[in-house]
Motif scaffolding. Structure first.
Motif, PDB file in Angstrom:
ATOM      1  N   GLU A 144      87.154  81.347  24.264  1.00  0.00           N
ATOM      2  CA  GLU A 144      86.000  80.776  24.956  1.00  0.00           C
ATOM      3  C   GLU A 144      86.425  80.034  26.221  1.00  0.00           C
ATOM      4  N   GLN A 174      85.490  86.814  16.914  1.00  0.00           N
ATOM      5  CA  GLN A 174      85.006  85.981  15.812  1.00  0.00           C
ATOM      6  C   GLN A 174      85.295  86.584  14.445  1.00  0.00           C
ATOM      7  N   ARG A 219      80.320  89.083  27.528  1.00  0.00           N
ATOM      8  CA  ARG A 219      81.022  87.996  26.841  1.00  0.00           C
ATOM      9  C   ARG A 219      80.695  87.990  25.351  1.00  0.00           C
ATOM     10  N   GLU A 220      79.413  88.145  25.016  1.00  0.00           N
ATOM     11  CA  GLU A 220      78.997  88.111  23.616  1.00  0.00           C
ATOM     12  C   GLU A 220      79.572  89.292  22.834  1.00  0.00           C
ATOM     13  N   ALA A 227      83.232  88.431  22.319  1.00  0.00           N
ATOM     14  CA  ALA A 227      83.323  87.252  21.454  1.00  0.00           C
ATOM     15  C   ALA A 227      83.071  87.621  20.000  1.00  0.00           C
ATOM     16  N   TRP A 277      86.959  82.378  29.150  1.00  0.00           N
ATOM     17  CA  TRP A 277      85.698  82.763  29.790  1.00  0.00           C
ATOM     18  C   TRP A 277      85.122  81.609  30.595  1.00  0.00           C
ATOM     19  N   ARG A 278      85.108  80.423  29.976  1.00  0.00           N
ATOM     20  CA  ARG A 278      84.499  79.266  30.639  1.00  0.00           C
ATOM     21  C   ARG A 278      85.248  78.900  31.917  1.00  0.00           C
ATOM     22  N   GLU A 320      88.355  79.350  20.181  1.00  0.00           N
ATOM     23  CA  GLU A 320      88.156  78.313  21.198  1.00  0.00           C
ATOM     24  C   GLU A 320      88.989  78.610  22.445  1.00  0.00           C
TER      25      GLU A 320
END
Length: 206
Positions: free
Chosen positions: A152, A140, A132-133, A136, A155-156, A149
């Motif tokens: 994110e 970014q 994920r990082e 991301a 993923w969430r 957002e």
């Protein structure tokens, strides 16, 4: 026992059993079971359920407790297609503007390369968090908060399904392929080779 530690204990106990298959998709679990197993009161058990529902591991059902979400291939495909649109746009902007590779992409690639198998839940979670990082960090680089957002939220809202997918695909061959794809994405960005990055993303996000 502090409230926060009680919440973490209840949350971890349920999540671990979802991840190791003890609580399969479609099964039910109630607060009383969690309280008895972990020694916490109803309040942290309820808060743990709320947290797990927010992460899409479970669905709260009145008078029945919580039902473990079944993996939906349609949900996963929809999420991956949305991610592909976002990440393809991020890669395009990155290559056109010839941006610098974020340190987080290199760091998390090393973390993923250090995971040899998914034989433990901890290893799986380390890998998925680094995954994920890694992605991301690329998104970014757009410096666009609404897009990030949304990324994110994808993923969430699908973290539970994604982790269960990882559990199903825990073979060494799948992991090796995944490692290679992440390396190709990074190499393509370093060379500003948009076609290579997009081609790899299409293979990766399916």
């Amino acid at each position: 026992m502090k409230k926060s530690s009680a919440l973490d204990r209840a949350y971890t106990w349920v999540r671990e059993r979802i991840l190791d298959g003890t609580l399969p998709g479609g099964s039910y679990i109630d607060e009383a079971t969690v309280c008895q197993a972990t020694g916490v009161s109803r309040t942290p058990a309820r808060e743990a359920f709320n947290r797990l529902e927010g992460e899409r591991f479970i669905t709260l059902v009145p008078r029945k407790g919580a039902q473990v979400r079944s993996i939906s291939s349609t949900d996963l495909l929809d999420a991956f297609h949305a991610r592909l649109m976002i990440e393809q746009f991020a890669a395009t902007e990155f290559c056109v503007e010839r941006k610098a590779i974020p340190d987080a992409m290199r760091t998390n690639l090393e973390v993923m390369n250090g995971v040899c198998d998914f034989s433990t839940t901890d290893a799986m979670l380390v890998y998925i968090n680094a995954d994920r990082e890694f992605h991301a960090a690329m998104v970014q680089t757009l410096n666009n908060r609404p897009i990030f957002e949304f990324f994110e939220s994808l993923w969430r809202n699908n973290s539970g399904a994604a982790i269960n997918r990882g559990q199903m695909l825990r073979s060494e061959s799948w992991l090796a392929t995944n490692h290679a794809q992440h390396r190709k994405i990074l190499a393509g960005l370093e060379a500003y080779d948009l076609d290579a990055v997009v081609g790899t993303l299409r293979e990766h996000l399916r």
